[in-house]
Design an enzyme around this catalytic site. Structure first.
Site: not given
Ligand code: COA
Length: 328
Positions: A115, A252, A282
């Site tokens: 990215c 980004h 993204n």
């Molecule tokens: N829809 C619904 N629920 C979802 C889900 C989805 N698409 N994905 C995960 N969950 C659930 C999980 O299973 C978890 O459930 P639980 O509490 O029962 O275990 C809950 O939501 C929280 O999961 P978590 O992974 O802690 O969520 P989060 O708040 O960290 O959000 C992302 C997940 C991926 C959106 C977040 O971590 C993120 O944006 N990270 C950066 C990713 C990124 O930008 N990467 C590219 C960088 S270049």
């Protein structure tokens, strides 16, 4: 950093026609539009057809640039494609694009820093021109992320989309555009975001090897919101300019929550930020050139503006820069 002798003179972009909305994803995995918008800001993304690849996105972005700016590619002397989703291991996407455009006297190379690819590509192009080695370089940031997305993994498939953009970087000693830069890598955190097809280990640790993207979203999130603010401070210090001189911040387009947190940490109004994630998701190396081009087409970015670009992601690597925008 030596005084730049290079300037971005033209831009173009391309996204595939096919849309994949949050509602479409509800039918594939256990998720919902509200959760995705609340956690990421993304509403929909574009997806390539099965016979479309990163080289097609790249080529079409350059055609768009040529149509709009009446620029010839005949004297381009280097083609740089920034991507983590090349059509092949070899030939490079850059060589495919060079051939499709029938450019006769140019080198061609791919840069894979995920990215942060596009800002690395600009950094390299500025260096090659400022050093006197090259005069006219095509820098393309493009990714077909759907090719490596696991559409059974709800924590990653909601994030990514396909698309990209191209800029022309040309020699210009009188009105150079590259004011300062900052690059970095924390390879030891590589296992937070990887896509493997040859190795089953990363730093001796066993990893999942599906050929699809695997991510620890929380780790990447934490890393981005601590690393990018520090990087922004370095870019501005290197330019000896305060942050309030920045007209537009173009990070980004990973996730709106990451962008909001970065803005809050460096005290930069979110209204000064341009991003492409709402409709395109993204798009990895494609996201910054897409946001730039949206800014140009919507009349937000004007000649003379100071733009702060910051790419970050897989590596984990990052690259940011301050540029003065003067097309033409
Ligand atoms: N829809 C619904 N629920 C979802 C889900 C989805 N698409 N994905 C995960 N969950 C659930 C999980 O299973 C978890 O459930 P639980 O509490 O029962 O275990 C809950 O939501 C929280 O999961 P978590 O992974 O802690 O969520 P989060 O708040 O960290 O959000 C992302 C997940 C991926 C959106 C977040 O971590 C993120 O944006 N990270 C950066 C990713 C990124 O930008 N990467 C590219 C960088 S270049």
């Amino acid at each position: 950093m030596p005084n730049s002798k290079a300037r971005i003179t033209a831009i173009g972009s391309y996204v595939p026609e096919r849309k994949l909305t949050n509602y479409d994803l509800e039918k594939l995995v256990d998720t919902n539009d509200e959760w995705i918008v609340q956690r990421t800001g993304i509403k929909e993304r574009r997806i390539v057809q099965s016979d479309e690849s990163t080289s097609d996105i790249s080529y079409k972005a350059v055609l768009n640039l040529m149509e709009r700016y009446n620029k010839s590619m005949d004297d381009v002397d280097m083609v740089i494609v920034c991507t983590m989703t090349p059509d092949f291991k070899t030939p490079s996407v850059a060589s495919l694009v060079q051939a499709k455009l029938d450019i006769k006297n140019a080198g061609a190379l791919d840069i894979n820093t995920a990215c942060s690819g596009f800002t690395y590509g600009l950094h390299v192009a500025n260096g090659l021109i400022t050093s006197g080695l090259h005069k006219k370089i095509l820098v393309i940031g493009a990714d077909a992320m759907s090719k490596i997305t696991d559409f059974e993994d709800r924590s990653t498939c909601i994030l990514f989309g396909d698309g990209g953009g191209a800029v022309l970087v040309e020699y210009d000693e009188k009105q150079p555009g590259f004011l300062s830069a900052n690059v970095g890598s924390e390879g030891e955190k590589g296992k937070s975001l990887y896509c493997s097809n040859l190795s089953h280990h990363i730093f001796e640790e066993e990893i999942i090897n599906t050929g699809k993207l695997v991510q620890n979203g929380r780790e990447v999130y934490k890393w981005a919101v601590t690393t990018v603010p520090k990087g922004i401070k370095s870019v501005m210090e290197n330019a000896s300019l305060p942050l309030n001189k920045v007209d537009w911040f173009i990070p980004h387009s990973a996730n709106l929550r990451i962008i909001e947190s970065i803005c809050e940490k460096v005290d930069l109004p979110i209204e000064k930020t341009l991003y492409s994630l709402v409709n395109y998701g993204n798009t990895s190396a494609g996201s910054i050139p897409l946001s730039l081009d949206m800014g140009v087409l919507e009349g937000n970015i004007k000649n003379g503006d100071k733009l702060l670009l910051y790419g970050f992601g897989g590596g984990l690597a990052h690259a940011g820069m301050l540029i003065e925008w003067n097309l033409g």
